[in-house]
Motif scaffolding. Structure first.
Motif, short mmCIF file in Angstrom:
data_model
loop_
_atom_site.label_atom_id
_atom_site.label_comp_id
_atom_site.label_asym_id
_atom_site.label_seq_id
_atom_site.Cartn_x
_atom_site.Cartn_y
_atom_site.Cartn_z
N GLY A 77 62.91 28.68 -1.50
CA GLY A 77 62.35 27.81 -2.53
C GLY A 77 63.41 27.21 -3.42
N ILE A 78 64.39 28.03 -3.81
CA ILE A 78 65.48 27.51 -4.62
C ILE A 78 66.26 26.45 -3.85
CG2 ILE A 78 67.69 28.12 -5.64
CD1 ILE A 78 66.49 30.75 -6.47
N MET A 80 65.24 24.56 -1.35
CA MET A 80 64.45 23.35 -1.15
C MET A 80 64.35 22.57 -2.46
SD MET A 80 63.15 22.15 1.52
CE MET A 80 61.86 21.23 2.31
N THR A 81 64.11 23.27 -3.56
CA THR A 81 64.01 22.59 -4.86
C THR A 81 65.30 21.86 -5.19
OG1 THR A 81 62.61 24.41 -5.54
CG2 THR A 81 63.38 22.94 -7.24
N PHE A 82 66.39 22.58 -5.01
CA PHE A 82 67.68 21.98 -5.32
C PHE A 82 67.95 20.77 -4.44
CE2 PHE A 82 72.10 21.92 -3.84
CZ PHE A 82 72.68 21.40 -4.97
N THR A 83 67.67 20.92 -3.14
CA THR A 83 67.95 19.82 -2.22
C THR A 83 67.14 18.58 -2.56
OG1 THR A 83 68.36 21.44 -0.51
CG2 THR A 83 68.00 19.20 0.18
N LEU A 84 65.83 18.79 -2.79
CA LEU A 84 64.99 17.63 -3.04
C LEU A 84 65.29 16.99 -4.38
CD1 LEU A 84 61.60 18.78 -1.57
CD2 LEU A 84 63.30 17.28 -0.59
N SER A 85 65.62 17.83 -5.39
CA SER A 85 65.83 17.25 -6.71
C SER A 85 67.15 16.50 -6.78
CB SER A 85 65.80 18.35 -7.77
OG SER A 85 66.86 19.23 -7.56
N CYS A 130 65.74 24.81 5.96
CA CYS A 130 64.62 25.55 5.39
C CYS A 130 63.57 25.86 6.44
CB CYS A 130 64.00 24.76 4.25
SG CYS A 130 65.09 24.54 2.87
N ASN A 231 68.66 18.20 -15.29
CA ASN A 231 68.00 18.87 -14.18
C ASN A 231 67.04 19.89 -14.73
OD1 ASN A 231 69.29 21.65 -14.24
ND2 ASN A 231 71.05 20.31 -14.25
N GLU A 232 66.15 20.31 -13.87
CA GLU A 232 65.05 21.13 -14.34
C GLU A 232 65.44 22.58 -14.54
OE1 GLU A 232 65.44 21.75 -10.15
OE2 GLU A 232 65.44 19.97 -11.41
N LEU A 233 66.66 22.92 -14.12
CA LEU A 233 67.08 24.31 -14.27
C LEU A 233 67.64 24.58 -15.66
CD1 LEU A 233 68.91 24.69 -10.87
CD2 LEU A 233 66.73 25.66 -11.50
#
Lengths: 256, 112
Positions: A77-78, A80-85, A130, A231-233
């Motif tokens: 999940g991390i 995929m989130t990072f890649t897409l964002s 992924c 970024n969202e992190l």
């Protein structure tokens, strides 16, 4: 770590279900329930029903073990989130050097070349990889798993070379960064080679172990670019610090 | 790695000794522009006059200072944070992978 099962297909089917010790597992659960019944003496306590939504989701992905699904959800999940964002950074000149480059690395032409090689290959690779970790894909779409695996392998090894090149100027380009990138490149490429050799010899568990190792070894690299501002992190703590000192690296306002 | 980079950069900011990193004047100019570069680092006049195109300057590592000092702090803390996180990740993945074959991850039946 020798193979026990001579049949790779049976081994593949048994992989996530942890059927190596079914009898042992059954005896453990039965003994534990009996001990609970002994202590409570009167009413036999039934096991609580499983969380159905989570269980259905887990079975849709093909996991039989809860902790496997938990680890998958967190780690992949991390990724995929990072890649897409951050996917827009594949355009180095138009996007990364405009909004993502907080350290002035695009000043160097060699760094731009290295970043082009690295980002244009590693973002598609990290998106495609992924799907390699989903058990349903591994069992039902084995041809996809194989073809996708070779695509990811080629992309990520080229991307690893690009990342190795980028260490010349990354974060100031100190010798420590060079040593670090040698360690990362060596461990990743070595793990990938071991994984491929093991799948050629049909040692599926070793293949799986080496591929997991290789992608976890480079997982500290995921949030490097995310050190940039929007970024969202980002945590509230960082935001507060930034408001107090508006000239810190992510502050867009010029320092007085 | 991101957490560790921030932690080490904050640590070398508050530690009593000063840590310094070297950068090209051109890179700082690319980062913050000519006016700010000259205001903060007057030595870069040699770079702008064309006398020394490869002029290096020393920048103090300080997260609370200007953009250049924060970049220097991140540059110094990048490699140690990377090595530390590599060690942590490899230890974690070995714990998982070594118990994966029996399906006994985090189980009391598994003995390391």
């Amino acid at each position: 770590m020798n193979n026990i099962s001579p049949d790779p297909l049976a081994q593949l089917n048994n992989m996530d279900s942890a059927l190596s010790q079914p009898l042992l597992r059954k005896t453990i659960s039965s003994t534990s329930t009996t001990s609970i019944e002994d202590t409570s003496t009167t009413t036999p306590r039934k096991r609580p029903p499983a969380n159905t939504t989570m269980t259905r989701l887990r079975q849709a992905f093909g996991f039989s073990q809860g902790y496997n699904f938990g680890l998958f959800a967190i780690l992949v999940g991390i990724l995929m989130t990072f890649t897409l964002s951050q996917f827009s950074y594949v355009d180095v000149d138009g996007s990364f050097c405009v909004s993502g480059d907080e350290f002035g690395e695009c000043y160097f032409d060699f760094m731009r070349l290295a970043l082009k090689i690295h980002l244009r290959t590693i973002f598609p690779a990290s998106f495609l990889v992924c799907f390699q970790f989903v058990p349903v894909v591994r069992r039902k779409f084995r041809t996809f798993h194989r073809v996708n695996g070779y695509v990811v392998l080629a992309l990520s090894l080229v991307g690893a070379v690009g990342g190795f090149m980028s260490s010349r100027h990354a974060f100031g380009g100190e010798v420590g960064s060079h040593a670090l990138s040698i360690v990362y490149f060596g461990s990743f490429a070595g793990s990938m080679i071991m994984g491929v050799i093991n799948i050629w010899k049909r040692r599926i568990e070793l293949h799986r172990a080496w591929m997991i190792r290789g992608w976890v070894y480079v997982s500290p690299d995921y949030p490097i670019i995310a050190t940039s501002c929007s970024n969202e992190l980002e945590t509230d703590h960082d935001l507060n610090k930034r408001r107090a000192a508006p000239s810190s690296p992510c502050g867009s306002s010029p320092s007085p | 790695m991101r957490i560790l980079t921030f932690a080490i950069a904050g640590l070398i900011t508050v530690l009593p000794g000063q840590y310094y990193g070297a950068r090209l004047c051109g890179q700082i100019d690319y980062l913050v522009g000519k006016n700010e570069t000259l205001a903060e680092f007057p030595e870069c006049q040699a770079f702008y006059s064309g006398l020394e195109p490869e002029k290096y300057i020393l920048i103090r590592a300080d997260l609370n200072g200007s953009k250049a000092t924060a970049v220097s702090a991140f540059g110094i803390s990048f490699a140690p944070a990377g090595f530390l996180s590599f060690i942590l990740h490899s230890a974690g993945v070995e714990i998982y992978v070594s118990s994966m074959r029996l399906g006994l991850f985090l189980s009391p039946r598994y003995h390391f």
